[in-house]
Design an enzyme around this catalytic site. Structure first.
Site, PDB file in Angstrom:
ATOM      1  N   HIS A 464       0.787  -1.231   0.000  1.00 51.57           N
ATOM      2  CA  HIS A 464       0.000   0.000   0.000  1.00 51.57           C
ATOM      3  C   HIS A 464       0.818   1.280   0.000  1.00 51.57           C
ATOM      4  O   HIS A 464       0.310   2.349  -0.366  1.00 51.57           O
ATOM      5  CB  HIS A 464      -0.923   0.006   1.223  1.00 51.57           C
ATOM      6  CG  HIS A 464      -2.165   0.828   1.058  1.00 51.57           C
ATOM      7  ND1 HIS A 464      -2.258   1.882   0.189  1.00 51.57           N
ATOM      8  CD2 HIS A 464      -3.367   0.750   1.668  1.00 51.57           C
ATOM      9  CE1 HIS A 464      -3.462   2.411   0.259  1.00 51.57           C
ATOM     10  NE2 HIS A 464      -4.154   1.745   1.151  1.00 51.57           N
ATOM     11  N   TYR A 580     -14.449   5.922   8.959  1.00 51.36           N
ATOM     12  CA  TYR A 580     -13.477   6.390   7.971  1.00 51.36           C
ATOM     13  C   TYR A 580     -13.973   6.004   6.584  1.00 51.36           C
ATOM     14  O   TYR A 580     -14.239   4.840   6.316  1.00 51.36           O
ATOM     15  CB  TYR A 580     -12.125   5.731   8.258  1.00 51.36           C
ATOM     16  CG  TYR A 580     -10.974   6.113   7.356  1.00 51.36           C
ATOM     17  CD1 TYR A 580      -9.919   6.864   7.848  1.00 51.36           C
ATOM     18  CD2 TYR A 580     -10.911   5.703   6.025  1.00 51.36           C
ATOM     19  CE1 TYR A 580      -8.832   7.206   7.049  1.00 51.36           C
ATOM     20  CE2 TYR A 580      -9.843   6.042   5.208  1.00 51.36           C
ATOM     21  CZ  TYR A 580      -8.799   6.792   5.732  1.00 51.36           C
ATOM     22  OH  TYR A 580      -7.744   7.129   4.923  1.00 51.36           O
ATOM     23  N   THR A 593      -4.990  10.702  -0.666  1.00 47.54           N
ATOM     24  CA  THR A 593      -6.317  10.484  -0.101  1.00 47.54           C
ATOM     25  C   THR A 593      -6.611  11.496   1.004  1.00 47.54           C
ATOM     26  O   THR A 593      -5.732  12.172   1.511  1.00 47.54           O
ATOM     27  CB  THR A 593      -6.454   9.075   0.493  1.00 47.54           C
ATOM     28  OG1 THR A 593      -5.491   8.910   1.539  1.00 47.54           O
ATOM     29  CG2 THR A 593      -6.265   8.005  -0.567  1.00 47.54           C
TER      30      THR A 593
END
Length: 780
Positions: A464, A580, A593
């Site tokens: 990630h 979230y 993001t």
């Protein structure tokens, strides 16, 4: 062995009268073709670099400006206002240069120099004009289907200044910087977001902490942040990558990596080697276009507003290298091999021959050779990759060059996976296989691991730190479309093309792993297995209705789903929690993001109304509209740089650099996200017409739970009538159950849709416009 083939191609004999060289004609041919390919690649990269560098102008526009300036010399009109003459008078005369140039030659040279300078000035003017236009974000706050006059004018101007046929990186220099919100706005939005989650005493304490922060150090921290925003291209992204991902010492398997599934209903071939051959070849095609910058940029707002493409640069040839205190992301260029894992063995496979990519049929041959190989793993080799699944310290620092320098990692599994409607929990098993596998058959540190199953299904496990899910999703959409609609298969399910049996065999990687290291590998495996066994996963296809019906109700599909998740969460846990939702900020340079805090006061009030038997449908409908509008506004604020969490995160990092302590920031950054959600977007709808090919749809992807006692929910909205949910939690938590939560989501979706579906639809809609929200009762 590859070395053996090289030795056959190059031989020499030492004689008394000299050295007798014998070169293989085939080797020389391959060297020649490789060189031609390399120079051709450099030429194309240079050309596309120039095109992107002068965008939104074009190289041919330079010639137009030069011709215009040259023409002025003959019509005795000086558009340069004397600057051409000034350049001519100041041309360097050292070495008698002016003695060899006529007056006319100097005039022409001066005109060319002025035209070039004017051309460069116009490029920067166009670029900064476009950047100013792209800083306008009012369009995103307008109601769907409605466009103000100012937005129409703005849209026309953006199209005018955007040039023609942009390449992937054409807009990079024109993207605006991510703005730094004011501290007052961020704290106000933060307090508003936690109000429904705190009692009066807790909320008052948080208000006191926020006030003390604003009065003491907020101004100083904000100044440093503004300074960084002026200097760096993005004030968030580098710190986000370093402190959220690379400095984390917990295992990245499950906790950080995510996965993407194959096509949901279709398997183009059931031959494992053939499917892997086509998919790998399609990935190489994608990589070639990526390296050359030839992909079209991702655009929003009627195909006008460009998204940042920076994250795509590290998709291939990239590995996360473990360190003691922090990891690093190593990105290499022009990697020409692949590492394949099968039944505990690692194989090195060349991806090029004769200066070209291996064809799908050639890749199929290579992968089938690996599948047919019956050799045993070397001592310690079987579970070696478990080191990338465990804690980030110790022997993990050892550099494994062949794997870390590979284009990517391929795992040929020996157990079939995929969605089977007749098989219970098939999607659950498929997801767990992609997310963690056996804990030693994925190289979790590679930018991504491509996973191939014996029934022809595929999938991807993604590290990630280097990028977010839409980046890999963009590649996967291209690969799936290329595999199914461009490359194809024979009637027997093999890759198309002739079989080349003259390719050198894949070579085994050699290991010498001492007993002490094997013990560390085993310990890392056991630690990873404990994490993997604790993942409770449930995949759920919601097909009662989809985006089509939701949009007919004039509601955002994402807002609809997020409110359904809030209702499901309350029914599942009996309480509300910090939620979230991931939003992107790629309208800005180097954007990644931002967080949307979906559990708003409006959402809470709506959920309580849904659970209150005395509430009317008119009240519920009005509260739903209010909550959906609130969510949409928050999502838009996050996308346009006015979110909450990234700003507070960066203020916290600055405070740590300065060595000052903020109880407010410490409290904010320690709050757990018990419900973490994300939507997987579909970006390249032009690649596959799902109305014509309704079975060629993606199953989306997912991630592990963020909190020990919470849920992770990923969803993808597919076509008009399908939404796929990927739900994760932990078996060790007595309060969570992924299957139960999936059923709660289903019921919540149906219950909300029923508000639009009663016999008195029109009457309810009209009443909702008139009924006060309170109506004598507050649902909060």
């Amino acid at each position: 062995m590859a070395e053996a083939h090289q030795a056959v191609g190059f031989q020499f004999t030492v004689r008394p009268d000299g050295v007798d060289l014998k070169l293989s004609q085939e080797v020389i041919k391959n060297i020649y073709l490789s060189g031609v390919t390399a120079w051709k690649k450099r030429a194309i990269q240079f050309k596309n670099g120039v095109l992107a560098g002068v965008y939104p102008a074009s190289p041919s526009s330079w010639l137009i400006v030069v011709i215009a300036m040259m023409s002025s010399l003959y019509i005795h009109v000086d558009p340069s206002l004397g600057m051409i003459n000034a350049i001519k008078d100041n041309l360097p005369c050292s070495g008698g240069l002016q003695d060899y140039m006529s007056v006319q030659t100097r005039a022409v040279l001066s005109a060319i120099l002025f035209a070039t300078g004017l051309w460069l000035f116009l490029i920067y003017l166009l670029r900064y004009t476009l950047k100013a236009l792209l800083s306008y974000h009012e369009w995103i706050f307008e109601s769907h289907g409605k466009m103000s006059s100012s937005t129409k004018v703005w849209l026309s101007l953006v199209k005018m200044f955007s040039g023609r046929r942009p390449l992937l990186y054409s807009f990079q220099a024109s993207l605006p910087r991510l703005p730094v919100p004011s501290v007052d706005d961020t704290i106000h939005r933060y307090l508003e977001s936690v109000r429904p989650l705190l009692d009066s005493q807790q909320y008052n304490q948080m208000e006191v902490l926020a006030s003390e922060f604003k009065a003491s150090m907020a101004t100083q921290l904000q100044r440093y942040l503004i300074l960084k925003s002026w200097w760096a291209t993005n004030y968030v992204s580098d710190w986000w990558e370093e402190y959220i991902y690379l400095r984390g010492r917990t295992p990245i398997m499950v906790n950080s990596n995510f996965y993407i599934m194959d096509l949901l209903y279709v398997t183009p071939t059931h031959r494992q080697a053939a499917r892997a051959g086509n998919v790998v070849h399609a990935m190489l095609q994608y990589r070639r276009k990526l390296e050359r910058g030839e992909h079209a940029p991702v655009l929003r707002a009627l195909g006008t507003v460009p998204m940042c493409s920076t994250q795509m640069e590290r998709m291939f040839n990239t590995t996360r290298i473990p360190g003691i205190e922090t990891d690093i992301v190593q990105h290499l260029t022009d990697r020409k091999h692949l590492v394949v894992y099968h039944r505990g063995r690692f194989f090195h496979v060349w991806l090029y021959t004769g200066g070209r990519h291996l064809l799908p049929s050639e890749l199929e041959t290579q992968f089938q050779r690996i599948l047919n190989d019956t050799s045993e793993p070397q001592p310690g080799e079987l579970k070696l990759a478990a080191l990338t699944a465990g804690n980030r310290y110790g022997v993990n620092k050892v550099s494994l060059d062949a794997i870390e320098s590979a284009a990517f990692f391929l795992a040929l599994d020996d157990e079939p996976q995929g969605y089977e409607p007749a098989k219970t929990n098939s999607l659950d098993s498929y997801a767990k296989s992609l997310l963690h596998g056996k804990c030693y058959d994925r190289w979790f540190d590679k930018s991504f691991t491509l996973i191939s199953y014996p029934n022809g299904k595929m999938g991807v496990n993604v590290e990630h730190s280097w990028a977010d899910a839409p980046i890999v999703g963009h590649m996967w959409e291209y690969v799936a479309a290329t595999d199914c609609f461009h490359l194809g298969y024979t009637e027997e399910g093999h890759c198309k093309g002739d079989v080349n049996k003259g390719l050198p065999y894949p070579t085994r990687l050699q290991w010498q792993i001492p007993k002490e290291c094997q013990d560390v590998i085993e310990a890392s495996y056991l630690s990873a297995k404990q994490i993997a066994d604790d993942v409770d996963f449930h995949g759920y296809l919601f097909n009662e209705f989809g985006k089509g019906l939701i949009k007919k109700c004039r509601t955002s599909p994402d807002a609809f789903i997020q409110l359904a998740l809030q209702l499901a969460q309350f029914r599942d846990q009996g309480v509300f929690c910090l939620t979230y939702e991931s939003s992107m900020t790629r309208m800005f340079r180097d954007g990644r993001t931002e967080t949307v805090r979906s559990c708003t006061s409006e959402a809470v009030e709506f959920v309580r109304a849904m659970e209150d038997a005395s509430a009317t449908n008119a009240q519920r409908f009005a509260l739903f509209r209010k909550a959906a509008d609130k969510h949409q506004n928050m999502y838009r604020l996050a996308m346009t740089g006015s979110g909450i969490d990234r700003h507070l995160f960066c203020l916290y990092i600055v405070s740590k650099y300065l060595g000052v302590d903020s109880p407010f920031l410490k409290k904010v950054l320690s709050e757990p996200w018990k419900l973490s959600t994300s939507q997987t977007p579909q970006q390249q709808l032009n690649l596959v017409d799902i109305n014509k090919f309704p079975k060629y749809v993606s199953a989306g992807g997912g991630f592990g739970p963020v909190a020990d006692d919470g849920y992770g929910v990923s969803y993808i909205i597919i076509g008009e009538n399908l939404i796929t949910f990927h739900i994760s939690s932990k078996f060790s938590s007595p309060d969570t159950d992924s299957y139960r939560f999936g059923q709660n989501i289903r019921k919540a979706m149906i219950d909300i849709q029923a508000l639009f579906k009663t016999e008195n639809d029109k009457k309810i809609v009209e009443n909702a416009k008139r009924v006060p929200l309170e109506n004598g009762k507050k649902y909060i």
